[in-house]
Write an enzyme that holds these catalytic residues in place. Structure first.
Site, short mmCIF file in Angstrom:
data_model
loop_
_atom_site.label_atom_id
_atom_site.label_comp_id
_atom_site.label_asym_id
_atom_site.label_seq_id
_atom_site.Cartn_x
_atom_site.Cartn_y
_atom_site.Cartn_z
N LYS A 66 36.40 0.91 21.45
CA LYS A 66 35.55 1.21 20.30
C LYS A 66 36.30 2.04 19.27
CE LYS A 66 33.47 -1.17 22.31
NZ LYS A 66 33.63 -1.74 23.66
N GLY A 89 40.85 7.49 48.01
CA GLY A 89 40.01 7.67 49.19
C GLY A 89 39.91 6.37 49.97
N GLY A 115 35.63 -14.24 26.12
CA GLY A 115 34.47 -13.47 26.57
C GLY A 115 34.39 -12.19 25.76
N VAL A 116 33.64 -11.22 26.29
CA VAL A 116 33.38 -9.99 25.53
C VAL A 116 34.69 -9.26 25.20
CG1 VAL A 116 32.19 -7.78 25.60
CG2 VAL A 116 31.15 -9.78 26.67
N ILE A 117 35.55 -9.07 26.21
CA ILE A 117 36.77 -8.29 25.99
C ILE A 117 37.72 -9.05 25.05
CG2 ILE A 117 38.84 -7.39 27.16
CD1 ILE A 117 37.00 -6.63 29.51
N GLU A 120 39.82 -20.77 25.27
CA GLU A 120 38.67 -20.61 26.17
C GLU A 120 38.45 -21.92 26.93
OE1 GLU A 120 36.36 -18.28 27.37
OE2 GLU A 120 35.86 -20.09 28.50
N ALA A 174 42.40 -12.23 29.29
CA ALA A 174 41.07 -11.60 29.31
C ALA A 174 40.09 -12.58 29.97
CB ALA A 174 40.63 -11.25 27.90
N ARG A 197 36.97 -9.70 35.22
CA ARG A 197 37.37 -8.58 36.07
C ARG A 197 36.84 -8.79 37.49
NH1 ARG A 197 39.48 -4.32 33.47
NH2 ARG A 197 38.76 -2.83 35.01
N HIS A 256 11.37 3.37 6.35
CA HIS A 256 11.96 2.49 5.33
C HIS A 256 12.87 3.29 4.41
CE1 HIS A 256 12.36 -0.73 2.42
NE2 HIS A 256 12.10 0.17 1.46
P1 FAD Z 1 35.54 2.38 36.79
O1 FAD Z 1 35.22 2.85 35.44
O2 FAD Z 1 36.54 1.29 36.93
O3 FAD Z 1 36.00 3.67 37.63
C1 FAD Z 1 36.46 3.59 38.92
C2 FAD Z 1 37.36 4.77 39.19
O4 FAD Z 1 37.69 4.77 40.57
C3 FAD Z 1 38.69 4.71 38.44
O5 FAD Z 1 38.99 5.98 37.92
C4 FAD Z 1 39.70 4.32 39.52
O6 FAD Z 1 41.01 4.81 39.26
C5 FAD Z 1 39.08 4.99 40.73
N1 FAD Z 1 39.46 4.43 42.03
C6 FAD Z 1 39.61 3.12 42.37
N2 FAD Z 1 39.90 3.03 43.69
C7 FAD Z 1 39.92 4.30 44.18
C8 FAD Z 1 40.13 4.86 45.46
N3 FAD Z 1 40.35 4.13 46.54
N4 FAD Z 1 40.11 6.21 45.57
C9 FAD Z 1 39.87 7.01 44.51
N5 FAD Z 1 39.64 6.52 43.29
C10 FAD Z 1 39.65 5.18 43.12
N6 FAD Z 1 31.22 -1.48 29.44
C11 FAD Z 1 30.21 -1.11 28.62
O7 FAD Z 1 29.10 -0.82 29.10
N7 FAD Z 1 30.40 -1.02 27.25
C12 FAD Z 1 31.58 -1.33 26.68
O8 FAD Z 1 31.72 -1.25 25.46
C13 FAD Z 1 32.66 -1.74 27.52
N8 FAD Z 1 33.87 -2.04 26.98
C14 FAD Z 1 34.90 -2.38 27.82
C15 FAD Z 1 36.13 -2.68 27.25
C16 FAD Z 1 37.20 -3.01 28.05
C17 FAD Z 1 38.54 -3.32 27.44
C18 FAD Z 1 37.04 -3.01 29.48
C19 FAD Z 1 38.18 -3.33 30.38
C20 FAD Z 1 35.80 -2.73 30.05
C21 FAD Z 1 34.72 -2.41 29.22
N9 FAD Z 1 33.46 -2.13 29.75
C22 FAD Z 1 32.43 -1.78 28.92
C23 FAD Z 1 33.20 -2.17 31.21
C24 FAD Z 1 33.22 -0.76 31.79
O9 FAD Z 1 34.47 -0.18 31.55
C25 FAD Z 1 32.93 -0.83 33.28
O10 FAD Z 1 31.71 -1.50 33.50
C26 FAD Z 1 32.84 0.57 33.87
O11 FAD Z 1 34.03 1.29 33.67
C27 FAD Z 1 32.53 0.49 35.36
O12 FAD Z 1 32.37 1.78 35.86
P2 FAD Z 1 32.69 2.15 37.37
O13 FAD Z 1 32.43 3.61 37.48
O14 FAD Z 1 31.98 1.22 38.26
O15 FAD Z 1 34.25 1.87 37.58
P1 AMP Z 2 34.46 -12.67 30.58
O1 AMP Z 2 34.06 -13.07 31.98
O2 AMP Z 2 33.32 -12.40 29.64
O3 AMP Z 2 35.48 -11.59 30.57
O4 AMP Z 2 35.19 -13.96 29.98
C1 AMP Z 2 36.35 -14.53 30.53
C2 AMP Z 2 36.49 -15.94 30.00
O5 AMP Z 2 37.79 -16.44 30.36
C3 AMP Z 2 35.47 -16.94 30.56
O6 AMP Z 2 34.72 -17.46 29.50
C4 AMP Z 2 36.34 -18.02 31.23
O7 AMP Z 2 35.81 -19.31 31.01
C5 AMP Z 2 37.69 -17.87 30.54
N1 AMP Z 2 38.83 -18.39 31.32
C6 AMP Z 2 39.10 -18.22 32.64
N2 AMP Z 2 40.28 -18.84 33.00
C7 AMP Z 2 40.78 -19.43 31.87
C8 AMP Z 2 41.95 -20.23 31.56
N3 AMP Z 2 42.88 -20.54 32.49
N4 AMP Z 2 42.13 -20.65 30.29
C9 AMP Z 2 41.22 -20.33 29.33
N5 AMP Z 2 40.10 -19.61 29.56
C10 AMP Z 2 39.86 -19.14 30.79
#
Ligand code: FAD
Ligand code: AMP
Length: 480
Positions: free
Chosen positions: A60, A124, A194-196, A215, A280, A283, A455
């Site tokens: 962001k 952990g 997708g979103v990312i 895509e 992208a 995940r 408004h």
């Molecule tokens: P995480 O945030 O992944 O945190 C997990 C933590 O656990 C990390 O610090 C990791 O290092 C640690 N960890 C892992 N394994 C271990 C272990 N064995 N021992 C100790 N620590 C460990 N979501 C939104 O809602 N809004 C957004 O705008 C948004 N934008 C995003 C943009 C990008 C580029 C990406 C990649 C993701 C985005 N997301 C967004 C998704 C969001 O980041 C995740 O949904 C969120 O971080 C998940 O939270 P979590 O606490 O489950 O895991």
């Molecule tokens: P998201 O799950 O929102 O992060 O989006 C990921 C996107 O990547 C999905 O729409 C998938 O269809 C697309 N995707 C996965 N594998 C491939 C690939 N080999 N080539 C092009 N797009 C892909």
């Protein structure tokens, strides 16, 4: 540091799911520890997880910077503001982003400390009998065991890899890499629209990169309501994003300077040559080394941890929350699960409505929704009425030169209960929240129609869409 090794609750992971769970547990009087292994490039512990360090927040920050750059060069003249062509200091842009991340991460450290939560910087691993082995990030330090009467697993997710484009963290990167490019690539291929892919594609497109999104699916943004998806696609194309649907990437080869990406579309095998590739494609839950081989923790089909609606795993007193379990991979979903599990552990009643998790795509225009899409209602044979209102007829949006998009409300045809709200337009993420609250209170479109909205405000579009459900919107011509 010496630690008490017995806790009421041990949380593994300090992302938005884990650290929120830890804070709430502590507020409820439970002696809590949190183990987290995130570290920055200098080896410093940065709690906050993916969201804060490499997700929501840095993306962001760059979306905001890139939008300002684009505006200065393209949109100020309309306001009578003349600016000679703006230039870019990418290092400063990245430094600002990093500074925001550091401030927020330090804030989380302070909060954990103020709540008397023992923070263990290490990995952990769940053992038998509610024990956890901590492997400190500091390689010199010895492993040790701590014990929790309750354990919350919150280790998040990781970017998915595909064999067609293995990440080398230089030319072929995941989202973390694309949040830290040191220079603006001339041509960037993004695999996955997708979103990312769309958010980061927007960032680099605004900064001058030629962005090509490949895509595999034929349909664009299948998770969104079709109306929003088709309007979004039109806007993105007009912004210069080259979105190729039905294009499955099959291989890539890294040359001295450039990368050749091959993909298959409906007709044939094609190739593009680019300077950088962002993979992208989604995940996956992070379960690697999370539990010892003799621990029978049940996983689900997606490779995440299997949980019930209270986030209970198959093991007694072991819970899992956030990206590591079913449901949308969104920060706020994980945080709410964290608070809900803390209440469960403390023996309190709790409530988390998984049907009302808002989703946002922070492109321009923003796309935000909650509840059911029109296609889902049709599929489930639920009768509904629709009210749509365009931002083109909203005064505030006009004054902001942001009058694209619309609000769409779907309500039950018999009860008028709001079933879904879908917004594409300015600050859709903020405007949507009105609807989330109305839906949480089991509201009807009529409830929104009878509420008074200030408004001029963008939220008036929600009011008008609610009136439009009953064909009585004021600032558009109704169907009857
Ligand atoms: P995480 O945030 O992944 O945190 C997990 C933590 O656990 C990390 O610090 C990791 O290092 C640690 N960890 C892992 N394994 C271990 C272990 N064995 N021992 C100790 N620590 C460990 N979501 C939104 O809602 N809004 C957004 O705008 C948004 N934008 C995003 C943009 C990008 C580029 C990406 C990649 C993701 C985005 N997301 C967004 C998704 C969001 O980041 C995740 O949904 C969120 O971080 C998940 O939270 P979590 O606490 O489950 O895991
Ligand atoms: P998201 O799950 O929102 O992060 O989006 C990921 C996107 O990547 C999905 O729409 C998938 O269809 C697309 N995707 C996965 N594998 C491939 C690939 N080999 N080539 C092009 N797009 C892909």
């Amino acid at each position: 540091m010496t630690y008490n090794n017995k806790y009421d609750v041990v949380v593994i992971g300090a992302g938005p799911a884990g650290y929120v769970a830890a804070i709430r547990c502590s507020q409820l009087g439970l002696k809590t520890a949190c183990i987290d292994n995130w570290q920055d490039k200098n080896g410093k512990h940065r709690p906050g997880g993916t969201c804060l360090n490499a997700g929501c927040i840095p993306s962001k920050a760059l979306l905001d910077s890139s939008q300002r750059f684009y505006q200065v060069n393209n949109e100020l003249a309309e306001h009578g503001i003349k600016v000679n062509k703006a230039s870019l200091n990418i290092a400063q842009m990245m430094a600002r982003k990093d500074n925001i991340v550091h401030q927020l991460s330090s804030g989380i450290s302070s909060l954990l400390q103020a709540n008397n939560i023992d923070l263990h910087h290490g990995s952990g691993q769940l053992q038998e009998n509610n024990q956890i082995e901590v492997m400190p990030v500091d390689a010199e330090a010895k492993r040790y065991i701590i014990e929790g009467k309750n354990i919350i697993l919150a280790t998040g997710s990781q970017a998915m890899n595909i064999p067609a484009a293995p990440i080398d963290n230089h030319k072929i990167v995941d989202s973390t890499g694309a949040l830290s490019f040191k220079e603006v690539p001339k041509r960037l291929a993004i695999i996955g629209a997708g979103v990312i892919g769309l958010e980061l594609g927007s960032v680099w497109n605004r900064l001058g990169t030629k962005v090509i999104l490949l895509e595999a699916r034929e349909d664009f943004l299948p998770i969104a309501d079709r109306l929003l998806a088709s309007e979004a696609l039109r806007h993105f194309i007009s912004q210069g994003l080259d979105i190729r649907l039905g294009a499955r990437v099959t291989s890539s080869s890294i040359g001295k300077k450039q990368i050749t990406v091959s993909y298959q579309d409906k007709q044939e095998q094609k190739r593009i040559v680019v300077d950088r590739v962002l993979v992208a494609v989604g995940r996956i839950p992070q379960t690697k080394k999370l539990f010892a081989a003799n621990v029978n923790l049940l996983l689900d089909e997606g490779g995440g941890i299997d949980v019930d609606k209270y986030c209970r795993t198959n093991l007694p007193n072991v819970y899992a929350i956030g990206d590591i379990v079913r449901g949308p991979m969104l920060a706020h979903k994980g945080s709410e699960e964290g608070m809900s599990v803390a209440e469960t552990i403390a023996g309190n009643k709790n409530h988390l409505n998984m049907n009302l998790i808002p989703a946002v795509i922070y492109t321009l225009p923003e796309i935000a929704w909650v509840g059911k899409t029109e296609q889902a209602l049709l599929k489930e044979d639920i009768p509904f009425n629709t009210g749509i209102f365009p931002f083109a007829a909203n005064g505030r949006a006009k004054t902001m030169s942001a009058d694209t998009g619309q609000v769409k409300i779907l309500s039950h045809a018999e009860t008028d209960k709001i079933l879904g709200v879908h917004i594409i337009g300015p600050f859709a993420s903020e405007v949507l929240q009105t609807a989330v609250i109305a839906m949480e209170f089991d509201g009807s479109a009529e409830d929104l129609a009878r509420s008074v909205f200030a408004h001029p405000s963008l939220s008036e579009a929600v009011h008008e869409a609610a009136l439009a459900v009953d064909d009585r919107a004021i600032h558009v011509i109704n169907r009857v």
